[in-house]
Design a protein around this motif. Structure first.
Motif, short mmCIF file in Angstrom:
data_model
loop_
_atom_site.label_atom_id
_atom_site.label_comp_id
_atom_site.label_asym_id
_atom_site.label_seq_id
_atom_site.Cartn_x
_atom_site.Cartn_y
_atom_site.Cartn_z
N GLN A 96 56.70 -7.85 53.87
CA GLN A 96 57.26 -7.28 52.64
C GLN A 96 58.72 -6.97 52.88
O GLN A 96 59.21 -6.88 54.02
CB GLN A 96 56.51 -6.01 52.25
CG GLN A 96 55.05 -6.23 51.88
CD GLN A 96 54.36 -4.93 51.50
OE1 GLN A 96 54.95 -3.86 51.57
NE2 GLN A 96 53.11 -5.03 51.10
N VAL A 97 59.44 -6.79 51.75
CA VAL A 97 60.84 -6.41 51.81
C VAL A 97 60.97 -5.04 52.45
O VAL A 97 60.15 -4.15 52.21
CB VAL A 97 61.46 -6.44 50.39
CG1 VAL A 97 62.91 -5.93 50.42
CG2 VAL A 97 61.41 -7.83 49.80
N SER A 98 61.99 -4.87 53.26
CA SER A 98 62.32 -3.65 54.03
C SER A 98 61.47 -3.51 55.29
O SER A 98 61.59 -2.50 55.99
CB SER A 98 62.18 -2.38 53.18
OG SER A 98 60.82 -2.05 52.98
N ASN A 99 60.64 -4.51 55.59
CA ASN A 99 59.94 -4.49 56.88
C ASN A 99 60.93 -4.69 58.01
O ASN A 99 61.94 -5.37 57.85
CB ASN A 99 58.86 -5.57 56.93
CG ASN A 99 57.60 -5.16 56.18
OD1 ASN A 99 57.62 -4.26 55.35
ND2 ASN A 99 56.50 -5.83 56.48
N PRO A 100 60.67 -4.12 59.18
CA PRO A 100 61.67 -4.17 60.27
C PRO A 100 61.77 -5.54 60.93
O PRO A 100 60.86 -6.36 60.88
CB PRO A 100 61.15 -3.12 61.26
CG PRO A 100 59.68 -3.07 61.00
CD PRO A 100 59.49 -3.33 59.54
N GLY A 160 67.40 -4.83 62.36
CA GLY A 160 67.63 -5.09 60.94
C GLY A 160 66.37 -4.94 60.14
O GLY A 160 65.34 -4.45 60.64
N LYS A 161 66.46 -5.37 58.87
CA LYS A 161 65.35 -5.30 57.96
C LYS A 161 65.26 -6.58 57.15
O LYS A 161 66.22 -7.36 57.05
CB LYS A 161 65.49 -4.12 57.01
CG LYS A 161 65.43 -2.76 57.68
CD LYS A 161 65.55 -1.64 56.66
CE LYS A 161 65.47 -0.27 57.32
NZ LYS A 161 65.59 0.82 56.32
N VAL A 162 64.09 -6.79 56.55
CA VAL A 162 63.90 -7.91 55.63
C VAL A 162 64.58 -7.51 54.31
O VAL A 162 64.19 -6.53 53.66
CB VAL A 162 62.41 -8.21 55.42
CG1 VAL A 162 62.25 -9.31 54.37
CG2 VAL A 162 61.76 -8.63 56.73
N TYR A 163 65.61 -8.28 53.96
CA TYR A 163 66.40 -7.93 52.77
C TYR A 163 65.80 -8.50 51.50
O TYR A 163 65.75 -7.82 50.47
CB TYR A 163 67.83 -8.46 52.96
CG TYR A 163 68.78 -8.08 51.86
CD1 TYR A 163 69.35 -6.82 51.80
CD2 TYR A 163 69.11 -9.01 50.86
CE1 TYR A 163 70.22 -6.47 50.79
CE2 TYR A 163 69.98 -8.67 49.84
CZ TYR A 163 70.53 -7.40 49.81
OH TYR A 163 71.38 -7.07 48.79
#
Length: 331
Positions: free
Chosen positions: A50-54, A63-66
């Motif tokens: 999912q979005v915002s996963n590390p 970072g994160k999943v943008y």
């Protein structure tokens, strides 16, 4: 200058919209305050991501999943946008994988390569498909199931060969052995039942004894208290002083006996000197004779009659009853 209410409401609305946008982007994993590089990775499937996963490199979150979007209309792949918030050098031959924990969330893991050139902003990472938890379990169970199936087939073959090898007599013998084992098990069961009955009686007796002890608990406590008091009195008794006093008395008694046995004291001389004993015996005999003579001839010693006659008998020479002689003395 007076600010109208409409101006205040408009300013507050604008501030609220800005805060809402910043909060929404923050929750989406976007940091508007810091400038970050964005790289891309193409996966055939992003199940669980999912979005915002590390995003991790060697266990460190970089970072994160943008964002995530489909590659084409046929959904032949998914392009994942990775926002890097740390300045790290990632070699170009590095591989990105999607990892999922058993009780955790999915994440993107970058396995570092050894290329001398590094990924730049906007570049795309190579990806590698990793097995999920179910796939790993299936791959581990498949060889085991195959071995179990082979073992069952071998066991079936052995039983078939054994059945064909045994003749009817052997089968009958096996049946009789099984019957004997059944009878033995029944006998053993009876024996265990008897032993269980004895054990139950023993437990009942033990329970009775413990019940009696529980009923007499007060008496037992009283007895223990009395014993404790008696032992306390014995502990407080002055045994050392009593023993010392007894030893002192014994020493004095021993000294007294020693003096009695010696000729230095009067009692010792009286007990040990035979001559003194004979003299005392003679003195006692003379005194007894004098008293007997005084009793038999009082006029010889006291004359109270004017015209009385004078007693001309001679004095006694021995007592009337001489305990030292077997003969009676003269009167």
């Amino acid at each position: 200058m007076k600010i109208s209410n409409e101006t205040k409401v408009g300013a507050l609305t604008a501030i609220a919209i800005v805060i809402l946008i910043l909060g929404f982007n923050f929750l989406k994993g976007r940091n508007l305050a810091d400038r970050s590089d964005k790289i891309y990775a193409e996966f055939p499937s992003v199940e669980g991501l999912q979005v915002s996963n590390p995003v991790f490199i060697k266990g460190l979150q970089v970072g994160k999943v943008y964002a995530m979007k489909e590659k084409d209309e046929n959904l032949s792949g998914v392009i994942v946008t990775i926002s890097l918030n740390k300045r790290v050098n990632i070699p170009k031959n590095s591989l990105a994988t999607i990892g999922s924990e058993l009780l955790g969330t999915s994440s993107v893991k970058i396995n570092m390569g050894n290329s001398p050139t590094y990924i730049q902003d906007g570049d795309t990472l190579s990806t590698m498909k990793t097995l999920g938890l179910a796939d790993k379990l299936q791959s581990s169970l498949d060889p085991t199931l195959a071995k179990v199936n082979k073992t069952l087939e071998s066991l079936d073959l052995v039983l078939h060969n054994l059945n064909s090898t045994l003749d009817p007599n052997t089968k009958n013998n096996l049946q009789s052995i099984i019957a004997n084992l059944t009878n033995s098990s029944k006998s053993l069961e009876k024996l265990l039942d008897a032993q269980t009955g004895m054990l139950a009686k023993t437990l009942a007796n033990t329970e009775s004894v413990t019940g009696n002890l529980a009923k007499n608990n007060d008496k037992i406590n009283a007895t223990v208290d009395n014993l404790e008091k008696a032992t306390g009195k014995l502990a407080n008794a002055k045994f050392d002083e009593a023993v010392a006093s007894l030893q002192s008395t014994m020493a004095k008694l021993e000294a007294t006996v020693d003096k009695v046995n010696s000729n230095q004291s009067s009692l010792g001389a009286l007990l040990n000197d035979r001559k003194l004993y004979d003299q005392l015996l003679q003195t006692n005999r003379s005194l007894t004779t004098l008293l007997d003579d005084l009793r038999m001839h009082p006029k010889r010693y006291v004359n109270i009659s004017v015209f009385g006659k004078k007693d001309k008998k001679g004095p006694l020479m021995s007592p009337i009853y001489d305990s030292t002689s077997t003969k009676q003395g003269n009167q």
